[in-house]
Design a protein around this motif. Sequence first.
Motif, mmCIF file in Angstrom:
data_model
loop_
_atom_site.group_PDB
_atom_site.id
_atom_site.type_symbol
_atom_site.label_atom_id
_atom_site.label_comp_id
_atom_site.label_asym_id
_atom_site.label_seq_id
_atom_site.Cartn_x
_atom_site.Cartn_y
_atom_site.Cartn_z
ATOM 1 N N THR A 1 0.814 -1.206 0.000
ATOM 2 C CA THR A 1 0.000 0.000 0.000
ATOM 3 C C THR A 1 0.853 1.263 0.000
ATOM 4 O O THR A 1 1.830 1.352 0.750
ATOM 5 N N VAL A 2 0.449 2.224 -0.838
ATOM 6 C CA VAL A 2 1.035 3.562 -0.832
ATOM 7 C C VAL A 2 -0.124 4.542 -0.737
ATOM 8 O O VAL A 2 -1.066 4.475 -1.536
ATOM 9 N N SER A 3 -0.080 5.454 0.236
ATOM 10 C CA SER A 3 -1.198 6.383 0.400
ATOM 11 C C SER A 3 -0.724 7.765 0.829
ATOM 12 O O SER A 3 0.292 7.902 1.517
ATOM 13 N N ASN A 4 -1.474 8.788 0.397
ATOM 14 C CA ASN A 4 -1.236 10.175 0.814
ATOM 15 C C ASN A 4 0.225 10.598 0.689
ATOM 16 O O ASN A 4 0.756 11.281 1.571
ATOM 17 N N SER A 5 0.872 10.222 -0.382
ATOM 18 C CA SER A 5 2.293 10.513 -0.537
ATOM 19 C C SER A 5 2.558 11.225 -1.865
ATOM 20 O O SER A 5 1.758 11.132 -2.799
ATOM 21 N N PHE A 6 3.704 11.920 -1.952
ATOM 22 C CA PHE A 6 3.973 12.806 -3.070
ATOM 23 C C PHE A 6 5.409 12.671 -3.570
ATOM 24 O O PHE A 6 6.290 12.223 -2.843
ATOM 25 N N TYR A 7 5.596 13.102 -4.808
ATOM 26 C CA TYR A 7 6.944 13.205 -5.363
ATOM 27 C C TYR A 7 7.007 14.440 -6.252
ATOM 28 O O TYR A 7 5.979 14.946 -6.719
ATOM 29 N N ASP A 8 8.216 14.924 -6.483
ATOM 30 C CA ASP A 8 8.425 16.132 -7.287
ATOM 31 C C ASP A 8 8.472 15.742 -8.764
ATOM 32 O O ASP A 8 9.454 15.184 -9.240
ATOM 33 N N LYS A 9 7.406 16.058 -9.488
ATOM 34 C CA LYS A 9 7.333 15.678 -10.899
ATOM 35 C C LYS A 9 8.100 16.637 -11.801
ATOM 36 O O LYS A 9 8.246 16.369 -12.990
ATOM 37 N N THR A 10 8.594 17.743 -11.243
ATOM 38 C CA THR A 10 9.479 18.613 -12.007
ATOM 39 C C THR A 10 10.856 17.963 -12.127
ATOM 40 O O THR A 10 11.495 18.004 -13.185
ATOM 41 N N LYS A 11 11.317 17.355 -11.043
ATOM 42 C CA LYS A 11 12.642 16.727 -11.017
ATOM 43 C C LYS A 11 12.627 15.327 -11.615
ATOM 44 O O LYS A 11 13.645 14.860 -12.125
ATOM 45 N N TYR A 12 11.482 14.648 -11.522
ATOM 46 C CA TYR A 12 11.353 13.348 -12.181
ATOM 47 C C TYR A 12 10.013 13.339 -12.915
ATOM 48 O O TYR A 12 8.949 13.386 -12.286
ATOM 49 N N THR A 13 10.079 13.289 -14.218
ATOM 50 C CA THR A 13 8.871 13.460 -15.038
ATOM 51 C C THR A 13 8.144 12.152 -15.324
ATOM 52 O O THR A 13 7.097 12.155 -15.973
ATOM 53 N N GLY A 14 8.675 11.025 -14.824
ATOM 54 C CA GLY A 14 8.024 9.742 -15.048
ATOM 55 C C GLY A 14 6.922 9.479 -14.031
ATOM 56 O O GLY A 14 6.413 10.397 -13.373
ATOM 57 N N ASP A 15 6.540 8.213 -13.897
ATOM 58 C CA ASP A 15 5.462 7.825 -12.999
ATOM 59 C C ASP A 15 5.909 7.848 -11.540
ATOM 60 O O ASP A 15 7.095 7.697 -11.226
ATOM 61 N N GLY A 16 4.929 7.996 -10.655
ATOM 62 C CA GLY A 16 5.240 7.967 -9.234
ATOM 63 C C GLY A 16 5.622 6.589 -8.752
ATOM 64 O O GLY A 16 6.486 6.427 -7.895
ATOM 65 N N VAL A 17 4.956 5.569 -9.302
ATOM 66 C CA VAL A 17 5.251 4.173 -8.978
ATOM 67 C C VAL A 17 5.649 3.469 -10.271
ATOM 68 O O VAL A 17 4.917 3.507 -11.260
#
Length: 325
Positions: A230-246
């Motif tokens: 499970t992954v919930s309520n979490s974020f990543y910087d899509k400016t620095k990495y333009t691919g998928d979160g998972v």
Amino acid sequence: FWVVALVGVAALAILAAFVPRDHGRPVVAPLSQELAVLRRPQVWLGLGITFFSDAAATAIYTLSVRGALPITGHDYVGGLVGNNNNSTISNSYATSSVSGNLYVGGLVGVNEIDSTISNSYASGSVTVTGNDYVGGLVGLNYYSTVSNSYATVSVNGNNRVGGLVGGNNNNSTISNSYATSSVSGNLYVGGLVGVNEIDSTISNSYASGSVTVTGNDYVGGLVGLNYYSTVSNSFYDKTKYTGDGVGNNSTHPGATGKTTQEMSYGGTFKNASWDIIADSSVTSLTPVIKWDSINNKYVWAIAPLALTYTLGDKTTTYNGTTQNL
């Protein structure tokens, strides 16, 4: 606690039984004779029992390692502890560069079997380098918990490489934690966690570092591979990495990409039900973990949003006359 206490009492009893009594006048012996006592097996027996009784259930609180020299090993290599087994580490940190092969972490190589790491971090201009299970804070989190912790280092590895944890495996938990680490690897590479698998959980956490890969399999801004977990309520910087979160799920609802600017907004995290406050003492552009002394708990804190405007001369007509605003 009681098990450790009983074993300690047993160790003292054995020492009392085997240490010879001296009923005569005390004699001051030379150092060579004092050290000769180490040849007696009874002494080593007592020391051995005491050692294992202490190691059976260990707790480390408020310990730091500020390293001028790098820490190098092969397997189970950490800036503070190589293998944290059935134990607790809290309020601790390391700032040493760490290198090894398997299970390499900026703070702990392996955190396993009902162990806990909380309120701890690895940071500085340091590098964590390894081959498999390499993390900015922990190489492998196995049947254990990481909370209120972070890593701000450079992480380089081959497989299962994460900015915070290389592998979060087998009913393990990561919560209220983050990584601003730059991460590079080949397979199963994530800004926060390389592999999150087998009934494990990641919640209320984020990654804001860059992610660089030499391969193209299972790479994510937050998690490289999420497998039956499970992954919930979490974020990543899509400016620095333009691919998928998972890496293996392009539409995972629990890993949300935000721009670098959006990652500096408290509302981004408040809307995800994070316990977050505005704090003018925070200088980071992204949230940090802080102790709330009023409510006696750890909370997320973020710098207030600064708005700057340049106002030019404006005029308006009021009651037939021109007014400067």
